[in-house]
Design a protein around this motif. Sequence first.
Motif, PDB file in Angstrom:
ATOM      1  N   MET A 237       0.847  -1.202   0.000  1.00 33.96           N
ATOM      2  CA  MET A 237       0.000   0.000   0.000  1.00 33.96           C
ATOM      3  C   MET A 237       0.881   1.251   0.000  1.00 33.96           C
ATOM      4  O   MET A 237       0.630   2.214  -0.724  1.00 33.96           O
TER       5      MET A 237
ATOM      6  N   ARG B 154       2.377   1.905  -3.482  1.00 34.32           N
ATOM      7  CA  ARG B 154       1.468   2.518  -4.463  1.00 34.32           C
ATOM      8  C   ARG B 154       1.176   3.980  -4.112  1.00 34.32           C
ATOM      9  O   ARG B 154       1.062   4.827  -5.003  1.00 34.32           O
ATOM     10  N   VAL B 155       1.062   4.289  -2.813  1.00 35.92           N
ATOM     11  CA  VAL B 155       0.871   5.697  -2.418  1.00 35.92           C
ATOM     12  C   VAL B 155       2.128   6.505  -2.772  1.00 35.92           C
ATOM     13  O   VAL B 155       2.044   7.622  -3.277  1.00 35.92           O
TER      14      VAL B 155
ATOM     15  N   PHE C 142       4.533   0.493   6.054  1.00 35.92           N
ATOM     16  CA  PHE C 142       3.924   1.396   5.069  1.00 35.92           C
ATOM     17  C   PHE C 142       4.936   2.421   4.586  1.00 35.92           C
ATOM     18  O   PHE C 142       5.040   2.698   3.387  1.00 35.92           O
TER      19      PHE C 142
ATOM     20  N   PHE D 225      -5.058   9.209  -1.463  1.00 33.89           N
ATOM     21  CA  PHE D 225      -4.328   8.029  -1.951  1.00 33.89           C
ATOM     22  C   PHE D 225      -4.404   6.894  -0.932  1.00 33.89           C
ATOM     23  O   PHE D 225      -4.633   5.732  -1.280  1.00 33.89           O
ATOM     24  N   LEU D 226      -4.210   7.237   0.329  1.00 36.89           N
ATOM     25  CA  LEU D 226      -4.229   6.214   1.371  1.00 36.89           C
ATOM     26  C   LEU D 226      -5.625   5.611   1.502  1.00 36.89           C
ATOM     27  O   LEU D 226      -5.776   4.384   1.640  1.00 36.89           O
TER      28      LEU D 226
ATOM     29  N   THR E 115      -7.879   5.369  -0.850  1.00 38.36           N
ATOM     30  CA  THR E 115      -8.104   4.521  -2.020  1.00 38.36           C
ATOM     31  C   THR E 115      -7.458   3.149  -1.827  1.00 38.36           C
ATOM     32  O   THR E 115      -8.070   2.107  -2.103  1.00 38.36           O
ATOM     33  N   GLU E 116      -6.226   3.143  -1.339  1.00 36.16           N
ATOM     34  CA  GLU E 116      -5.520   1.875  -1.108  1.00 36.16           C
ATOM     35  C   GLU E 116      -6.211   1.040  -0.043  1.00 36.16           C
ATOM     36  O   GLU E 116      -6.313  -0.174  -0.144  1.00 36.16           O
TER      37      GLU E 116
ATOM     38  N   ALA F 261      -9.409  -0.486  -1.465  1.00 34.47           N
ATOM     39  CA  ALA F 261      -9.086  -1.572  -2.401  1.00 34.47           C
ATOM     40  C   ALA F 261      -8.632  -2.820  -1.657  1.00 34.47           C
ATOM     41  O   ALA F 261      -9.054  -3.941  -1.974  1.00 34.47           O
ATOM     42  N   GLU F 262      -7.796  -2.641  -0.634  1.00 32.16           N
ATOM     43  CA  GLU F 262      -7.255  -3.778   0.102  1.00 32.16           C
ATOM     44  C   GLU F 262      -8.352  -4.503   0.883  1.00 32.16           C
ATOM     45  O   GLU F 262      -8.478  -5.730   0.826  1.00 32.16           O
TER      46      GLU F 262
END
Lengths: 169, 169
Positions: free
Chosen positions: A40, A43-44, A122, B9-10, B12-13, B16-17
């Motif tokens: 994660m 990707r961020v 992270f 962004f965080l 969204t991740e 999704a996770e």
Amino acid sequence: MADPALFEFLHTEMVAELWAQDPDPGPGGQKTSLLVLEGMGFRVGQALGERLPRETLTFREELDILKFLCKDLWVAVFHKQMDSLRTNHQGTYVLQDNSFPLLVRMASGLQYLEEAPKFLAFTCGLLRGTLSTLGVKSLVTASVAALPAWPRITEDWGPSWHDLSHTCH
Amino acid sequence: MADPALFEFLHTEMVAELWAQDPDPGPGGQKTSLLVLEGMGFRVGQALGERLPRETLTFREELDILKFLCKDLWVAVFHKQMDSLRTNHQGTYVLQDNSFPLLVRMASGLQYLEEAPKFLAFTCGLLRGTLSTLGVKSLVTASVAALPAWPRITEDWGPSWHDLSHTCH
């Protein structure tokens, strides 16, 4: 103005949730949630890296990229600069943060050190993802001697270290 | 200065996770990840609520609290104010955001509406958690007529709506 604590609160919840869902892997195993958190973060970090102004994407040297991580990225995420940057001039860099925000609220006894990795995964991914967007393939690991901690970026390992702290300011 | 995209962004991740880990509950069921996201939002909202200056904790009326959500909380999290606030004067409030940041990047076709709930659950919890810290027990649901969407706070339901948009500015 964004509340700077929002990211920290969300990160704490995310770590707690993923950790709780993840069964214990037994002796010597690694929790899957550490890999998930690192992914994660990656990707961020990639997404943050893509938001950079174009002129910053043409760094002349690897060291310019590391300085960018220590200053611009760290301020964007943690509202502070990294405390020091060292290198062995063989592709290994040590970034030291003496008051890493995602650990600084933890009690500082040695007995809490085993809890630290879940709060670092992270951010290791975040550094690796940003480096990836900037064209640098890296391995990022974190070490904690005493709470709070420093992330360590390793491409190669060498015995001699040169202090580049001044480049960080 | 924090990068305002970091939270997005965080988030969204995280969505999704959790969504990927969560098995499909079958017809009529609800994904567990929606409850998990709502719970995470609730705790983040509680924590943000506890950071408020003390003077703001003595709101005179319920409407003051709602105005606080529309202005201060929304700016702290989403860098914008809510677009409108309405009430039926019976404990139900409708908060409308015409460009909700966590949905605004989605394509705006009706076929994506079924994807919307997973991007709203955390924010419903965030509102409920902040209200909880401010002493208001609430039920917060979100409706999306067209993307992007508005969160709806329901304590009670009535057929008539009074536009209080001016209180939000």
